[in-house]
Structures are given as C-alpha cells and as structure tokens.
Write a protein that holds these residues in place. Structure first.
Motif, PDB file in Angstrom:
ATOM      1  N   LYS A 197       0.843  -1.197   0.000  1.00  0.00           N
ATOM      2  CA  LYS A 197       0.000   0.000   0.000  1.00  0.00           C
ATOM      3  C   LYS A 197       0.883   1.254   0.000  1.00  0.00           C
ATOM      4  CE  LYS A 197      -3.668  -0.102   2.469  1.00  0.00           C
ATOM      5  NZ  LYS A 197      -4.646  -0.087   3.587  1.00  0.00           N
ATOM      6  N   GLY A 198       0.546   2.193  -0.855  1.00  0.00           N
ATOM      7  CA  GLY A 198       1.332   3.411  -0.976  1.00  0.00           C
ATOM      8  C   GLY A 198       2.249   3.381  -2.173  1.00  0.00           C
ATOM      9  N   TYR A 199       2.497   2.164  -2.693  1.00  0.00           N
ATOM     10  CA  TYR A 199       3.377   2.032  -3.848  1.00  0.00           C
ATOM     11  C   TYR A 199       2.635   1.563  -5.096  1.00  0.00           C
ATOM     12  CZ  TYR A 199       6.953   2.320  -0.249  1.00  0.00           C
ATOM     13  OH  TYR A 199       7.725   2.733   0.814  1.00  0.00           O
ATOM     14  N   LEU A 200       1.431   0.981  -4.902  1.00  0.00           N
ATOM     15  CA  LEU A 200       0.645   0.494  -6.017  1.00  0.00           C
ATOM     16  C   LEU A 200      -0.633   1.317  -6.146  1.00  0.00           C
ATOM     17  CD1 LEU A 200       0.950  -3.368  -5.493  1.00  0.00           C
ATOM     18  CD2 LEU A 200       2.113  -1.980  -7.210  1.00  0.00           C
ATOM     19  N   PRO A 201      -1.271   1.279  -7.312  1.00  0.00           N
ATOM     20  CA  PRO A 201      -2.543   1.994  -7.462  1.00  0.00           C
ATOM     21  C   PRO A 201      -3.560   1.533  -6.421  1.00  0.00           C
ATOM     22  CG  PRO A 201      -1.722   1.244  -9.594  1.00  0.00           C
ATOM     23  CD  PRO A 201      -0.845   0.615  -8.554  1.00  0.00           C
ATOM     24  N   THR A 202      -4.563   2.392  -6.164  1.00  0.00           N
ATOM     25  CA  THR A 202      -5.530   2.084  -5.111  1.00  0.00           C
ATOM     26  C   THR A 202      -6.318   0.819  -5.403  1.00  0.00           C
ATOM     27  OG1 THR A 202      -7.151   3.512  -6.211  1.00  0.00           O
ATOM     28  CG2 THR A 202      -5.795   4.500  -4.481  1.00  0.00           C
ATOM     29  N   TYR A 203      -6.366   0.350  -6.637  1.00  0.00           N
ATOM     30  CA  TYR A 203      -7.077  -0.886  -6.954  1.00  0.00           C
ATOM     31  C   TYR A 203      -6.549  -2.036  -6.111  1.00  0.00           C
ATOM     32  CZ  TYR A 203      -8.783  -4.903  -9.573  1.00  0.00           C
ATOM     33  OH  TYR A 203      -9.374  -6.095  -9.929  1.00  0.00           O
ATOM     34  N   PHE A 204      -5.230  -2.046  -5.859  1.00  0.00           N
ATOM     35  CA  PHE A 204      -4.619  -3.140  -5.118  1.00  0.00           C
ATOM     36  C   PHE A 204      -4.656  -2.933  -3.618  1.00  0.00           C
ATOM     37  CE2 PHE A 204      -2.598  -3.199  -9.323  1.00  0.00           C
ATOM     38  CZ  PHE A 204      -2.816  -4.515  -9.691  1.00  0.00           C
ATOM     39  N   SER A 205      -4.713  -1.695  -3.167  1.00  0.00           N
ATOM     40  CA  SER A 205      -4.656  -1.434  -1.728  1.00  0.00           C
ATOM     41  C   SER A 205      -6.027  -1.272  -1.090  1.00  0.00           C
ATOM     42  CB  SER A 205      -3.812  -0.187  -1.451  1.00  0.00           C
ATOM     43  OG  SER A 205      -4.354   0.937  -2.109  1.00  0.00           O
ATOM     44  N   SER A 206      -7.053  -0.983  -1.879  1.00  0.00           N
ATOM     45  CA  SER A 206      -8.397  -0.842  -1.327  1.00  0.00           C
ATOM     46  C   SER A 206      -9.008  -2.207  -1.047  1.00  0.00           C
ATOM     47  CB  SER A 206      -9.283  -0.038  -2.291  1.00  0.00           C
ATOM     48  OG  SER A 206      -9.261  -0.618  -3.587  1.00  0.00           O
ATOM     49  N   GLU A 207     -10.001  -2.221  -0.175  1.00  0.00           N
ATOM     50  CA  GLU A 207     -10.614  -3.474   0.254  1.00  0.00           C
ATOM     51  C   GLU A 207     -11.964  -3.678  -0.425  1.00  0.00           C
ATOM     52  OE1 GLU A 207     -10.593  -3.799   4.549  1.00  0.00           O
ATOM     53  OE2 GLU A 207      -8.925  -2.385   4.627  1.00  0.00           O
ATOM     54  N   TRP A 208     -12.206  -4.894  -0.881  1.00  0.00           N
ATOM     55  CA  TRP A 208     -13.454  -5.222  -1.536  1.00  0.00           C
ATOM     56  C   TRP A 208     -14.503  -5.591  -0.487  1.00  0.00           C
ATOM     57  CZ3 TRP A 208     -14.072  -5.073  -6.921  1.00  0.00           C
ATOM     58  CH2 TRP A 208     -12.893  -4.808  -7.642  1.00  0.00           C
ATOM     59  N   SER A 209     -15.746  -5.638  -0.925  1.00  0.00           N
ATOM     60  CA  SER A 209     -16.834  -5.883   0.025  1.00  0.00           C
ATOM     61  C   SER A 209     -16.751  -7.289   0.617  1.00  0.00           C
ATOM     62  CB  SER A 209     -18.196  -5.678  -0.646  1.00  0.00           C
ATOM     63  OG  SER A 209     -18.383  -6.565  -1.723  1.00  0.00           O
ATOM     64  N   PHE A 210     -17.202  -7.392   1.853  1.00  0.00           N
ATOM     65  CA  PHE A 210     -17.209  -8.649   2.587  1.00  0.00           C
ATOM     66  C   PHE A 210     -18.435  -9.485   2.230  1.00  0.00           C
ATOM     67  CE2 PHE A 210     -18.663 -11.009   6.340  1.00  0.00           C
ATOM     68  CZ  PHE A 210     -17.554 -11.806   6.600  1.00  0.00           C
ATOM     69  N   ALA A 211     -19.574  -8.812   2.029  1.00  0.00           N
ATOM     70  CA  ALA A 211     -20.815  -9.487   1.677  1.00  0.00           C
ATOM     71  C   ALA A 211     -21.547  -8.666   0.627  1.00  0.00           C
ATOM     72  CB  ALA A 211     -21.693  -9.690   2.913  1.00  0.00           C
ATOM     73  N   GLY A 245     -19.106 -14.314   5.146  1.00  0.00           N
ATOM     74  CA  GLY A 245     -19.401 -13.294   4.157  1.00  0.00           C
ATOM     75  C   GLY A 245     -20.003 -13.880   2.900  1.00  0.00           C
ATOM     76  N   GLY A 246     -19.695 -13.281   1.757  1.00  0.00           N
ATOM     77  CA  GLY A 246     -20.209 -13.770   0.483  1.00  0.00           C
ATOM     78  C   GLY A 246     -21.623 -13.300   0.209  1.00  0.00           C
ATOM     79  N   ALA A 247     -22.372 -14.086  -0.568  1.00  0.00           N
ATOM     80  CA  ALA A 247     -23.734 -13.716  -0.949  1.00  0.00           C
ATOM     81  C   ALA A 247     -24.655 -13.736   0.270  1.00  0.00           C
ATOM     82  CB  ALA A 247     -24.257 -14.667  -2.013  1.00  0.00           C
ATOM     83  N   MET A 248     -25.481 -12.711   0.400  1.00  0.00           N
ATOM     84  CA  MET A 248     -26.419 -12.615   1.509  1.00  0.00           C
ATOM     85  C   MET A 248     -27.664 -13.459   1.234  1.00  0.00           C
ATOM     86  SD  MET A 248     -26.338  -8.658   2.826  1.00  0.00           S
ATOM     87  CE  MET A 248     -25.587  -7.688   1.539  1.00  0.00           C
ATOM     88  N   ARG A 249     -28.337 -13.840   2.296  1.00  0.00           N
ATOM     89  CA  ARG A 249     -29.555 -14.629   2.194  1.00  0.00           C
ATOM     90  C   ARG A 249     -30.766 -13.721   2.289  1.00  0.00           C
ATOM     91  NH1 ARG A 249     -33.006 -17.921   5.702  1.00  0.00           N
ATOM     92  NH2 ARG A 249     -31.960 -17.078   7.547  1.00  0.00           N
ATOM     93  N   GLU A 250     -31.656 -13.842   1.325  1.00  0.00           N
ATOM     94  CA  GLU A 250     -32.874 -13.039   1.329  1.00  0.00           C
ATOM     95  C   GLU A 250     -33.868 -13.598   2.339  1.00  0.00           C
ATOM     96  OE1 GLU A 250     -36.275 -12.759  -1.849  1.00  0.00           O
ATOM     97  OE2 GLU A 250     -34.621 -11.409  -2.457  1.00  0.00           O
ATOM     98  N   LEU A 251     -34.338 -12.739   3.238  1.00  0.00           N
ATOM     99  CA  LEU A 251     -35.315 -13.148   4.244  1.00  0.00           C
ATOM    100  C   LEU A 251     -36.729 -12.785   3.824  1.00  0.00           C
ATOM    101  CD1 LEU A 251     -33.431 -11.962   7.467  1.00  0.00           C
ATOM    102  CD2 LEU A 251     -33.429 -14.250   6.438  1.00  0.00           C
ATOM    103  N   LYS A 252     -36.901 -11.576   3.284  1.00  0.00           N
ATOM    104  CA  LYS A 252     -38.211 -11.129   2.833  1.00  0.00           C
ATOM    105  C   LYS A 252     -38.057 -10.240   1.614  1.00  0.00           C
ATOM    106  CE  LYS A 252     -40.600 -11.213   7.309  1.00  0.00           C
ATOM    107  NZ  LYS A 252     -41.339 -10.405   8.328  1.00  0.00           N
ATOM    108  N   TYR A 253     -39.039 -10.311   0.759  1.00  0.00           N
ATOM    109  CA  TYR A 253     -39.066  -9.437  -0.413  1.00  0.00           C
ATOM    110  C   TYR A 253     -40.511  -9.091  -0.736  1.00  0.00           C
ATOM    111  CZ  TYR A 253     -39.310  -8.013  -5.292  1.00  0.00           C
ATOM    112  OH  TYR A 253     -39.595  -7.338  -6.448  1.00  0.00           O
ATOM    113  N   TYR A 254     -40.773  -7.799  -0.967  1.00  0.00           N
ATOM    114  CA  TYR A 254     -42.071  -7.337  -1.438  1.00  0.00           C
ATOM    115  C   TYR A 254     -41.833  -6.446  -2.641  1.00  0.00           C
ATOM    116  CZ  TYR A 254     -43.825  -8.866   3.114  1.00  0.00           C
ATOM    117  OH  TYR A 254     -44.139  -9.605   4.226  1.00  0.00           O
TER     118      TYR A 254
END
Length: 396
Positions: free
Chosen positions: A323-337, A378-387
C-alpha cells in the motif's frame, strides 16, 4: 428563517381504515423519497401529496397523511425525514416561494404541530433530525437548529444533492457521559467535507475525493465519517477527530452513483447502495475508540483487522503490504458481503438494531428487502423477505 417547532412526544398512531387503504391501493402516487429513522426500525415513504410511515419488522404501515393538509394547493412534497415512528419533518415546495418544513406528530389530533420557513436558503436539499436537533442543508448554506431555535449557520458551497449527516455520541469519563452532537457537510473546495461539533469552534476538514462528494454518513457515535465521490468506485472512512483516512473500500471498478451509505450500530460494518443492482457490505477495521472522544482531540488507534476465516469472502488484495506504492485498486478493500436487488433504482439502507448482520433495503420503486449475511464467511447474503410493492403489502 423563522421557526417555532415544539418538542414532539414519542408514540405511535392507529392503523388507517381498511376502506381508505383499498382506495389508495387502486391508484398509488409514485414515491419521491424514502428514508429510515436513526435506529433503522422504521422508514418514511414520501409522495408529492403526502407521506407513509412503516415499521420494518414486521412490515406494517403505522402512519399516513395526504392531501391539502400536507401539501397546500400548488405545493408538492419533496422529501421527509423520520425521527420516531410518529414524529417526522416533511419538506414542501411551492412555486416562487421558500420551501417549508412541517413537523408532524401522529398522536396529535391536528397532526401538524409546527413549521419552519426556509427563508435562509429557499430550497431545502436535505434535512437530518437527532433528538431536539435539526440540520437543514440548502443550496450553498446549512443551518443547525436546537429546540426550534436557530443556532448556527454554515457555508458549504454548492450542494445540489443536499448532502448532510448528523450524529449524537457521548463523551468518555464523565459519569454517564454528556451528549456530543456532530454534523458533516460539504466544503467549498471540490471533494472536501467539514465535520463540526456543537458548541465547538472551527471544523475538522477532510480531503475526501478528487471528484465532487456524492454521499456522506456518520457513525452512530459521530467518530467515523464515510464518503463517496461522484465516480462511485471508492468509499473512504475517516476519523472525525483529525480527518485522517482510516480505510479505503472498493465498490467496483466501473463508475456508479452512490445513493446511500450506512454504518451498523456498532460501527463494525458499512453498507452501500448505488444505481447498480449489487448492494455491498464492508467489514470495517477494529478501531480502538475507547481512548478518545470527539472533544478531547485524542487520536484513533488502528488495530489489525480480524483474520478472515473463509477465502470466499473477497477482502483486500494480497498485495496490500505494498500500500502506498501500487494503485488504489490493489490497496483498497473489496466488500465482505453482497446482495443483488431485482432492479436498479434509488435505495435507502439500514442495519437492524437488534440483529447487526441483518439489513433492510427500501427503494423509491416501492420494493422492500430484508436480508442477512454471515458475519464469519461473508459472500452472498440470504434473502429473508421481499415485497415488490411495500405500499400494498404493508396495508393489506
């Protein structure tokens, strides 16, 4: 601006009559705005002619007003902000006149209990409510109210989105603690945000993005600030004590319009919605907040993040040590879920007060989702309700 709103009691209102519901369901007005209360237990859905307040679990309509009592002839509702299940502020707009903020209490027979005329900045872009405090964002200025009285004016520069955020935390080491009201607004300079605290001079200025700021949010205690720029690829988290960047989160690589960011009650998670069909939840690093308060100027201590127990959850790049030497694509964190909604529209999102790994998502297209994520895998979330249409589902 003249103001005379009174403090409103917290109670609920009765359900509408069945005959009224059936008539409205036949020809519902399109929504112009949806927003949660500060605890994520209820949300308000505003139309041009009125508003509806719903509970999230179970999904039920608990309050409704429409017609000339809400928007006088020639006027329309532009937005609404919810304080409790029966207390809210509604912004109405009339041609060639100043916007008006009306305060409603569902348990009062009259309903409307007070009004504020926005002579200070004519068009109201956004409002936030926190107890007896109200923050109003206009086109180039904002105003903080306390108990219905004007307290402070702040210059923001152009703010077409009406961006503003407010939180009320407590100080440490003072018995039960005293209230600290923090609020965040754009600055004049492109991509910058100012964080202010009531009764404290000056501001903490944050250089957030190279592009214009598109979304801002404060954690429940006001110690953390989340921002997104108009590019919509990165969300950044800052300390409100000194403006230091604590974490950088990557929504994606393609551009997007970020609509909403929301912290979990314990500030361990951050949820993000955009004009894309994927809703993201990010794991926030473990910040040691016990040693500092927003008023004492103490620094945050960044602790190592909890180790991931499953490689299926996409977090930071394996090259993060550079981090600090590479573009932010490599140093930023992707979503957990993540969760995929059925349609791209403008969504508001909130964490469940009792179950922090459960989120509620409501859209201006009247869609309603409740889903949960695994806090370990993490990963894909489980749908509990949908309207597909919460306006119909909650009033049957």
């Amino acid at each position: 601006m003249t103001a005379n709103p009174s403090v409103m009691a917290s109670t609920s209102s009765a359900k509408p009559a069945a005959g009224v519901v059936a008539a409205e369901a036949a020809a519902p007005d399109p929504l112009v705005h949806v927003a949660f209360n500060q605890h994520g237990t209820h949300f308000v859905a505003a139309t041009e002619t009125g508003f509806h307040v719903f509970s999230c679990d179970p999904l039920e309509r608990v309050m409704h007003r429409s017609g000339p009592t809400v928007a006088s002839p020639g006027g329309t509702v532009s937005s609404a902000e919810l304080l409790t299940r029966s207390q809210l502020a509604v912004v109405t707009r009339r041609p060639n006149e100043d916007d008006v903020i009306d305060f409603w209490n569902g348990m009062c027979k009259e309903g409307k209990v007070a009004s504020v005329t926005s002579s200070h900045h004519r068009a109201v872009g956004g409002i936030r409510l926190q107890g007896e405090y109200m923050l109003v964002a206009g086109e180039e200025k904002a105003r903080l109210y306390f108990g219905g009285s004007r307290e402070k004016d702040v210059t923001t520069g152009p703010n077409p989105l009406g961006l503003c955020a407010m939180a009320a935390g407590t100080t440490e080491g003072q018995g039960t603690g005293s209230s600290v009201v923090s609020y965040a607004l754009p600055r004049k300079l492109l991509g910058e945000v100012q964080v202010r605290r009531r009764c404290t001079p000056g501001s903490v200025d944050v250089r957030a993005h190279d592009s214009a700021v598109a979304c801002i949010a404060l954690s429940r205690d006001g110690r953390l600030l989340a921002t997104a720029g108009t590019r919509g690829t990165l969300v950044r988290v800052f300390s409100t004590t000194d403006g230091a960047k604590l974490q950088e989160l990557r929504r994606g690589t393609d551009g997007a319009t970020i609509h909403c960011t929301a912290f979990s009650p314990d500030s361990k998670w951050l949820a993000v919605t955009s004009d894309k069909t994927t809703v993201h939840v990010f794991r926030l690093a473990d910040f040691d907040l016990a040693g500092s308060s927003p008023e004492d100027g103490g620094d945050f201590v960044l602790l190592p993040a909890s180790p991931m127990t499953s490689p299926s959850a996409k977090q930071g790049s394996s090259l993060s040590f550079l981090k600090g030497y590479l573009p932010t694509y490599f140093s930023s964190e992707w979503s957990f879920a993540h969760f995929r909604v059925r349609k791209a529209t403008k969504y508001s999102i909130a964490f469940d007060q009792q179950r922090p790994n459960t989120i509620t998502i409501v859209g201006v297209d009247t869609s309603f989702y409740r889903c949960e994520f695994d806090p370990v895998k993490g990963g894909a979330m489980r749908e509990l309700k949908y309207y597909r249409n919460f306006m119909h589902a909650a009033t049957k």
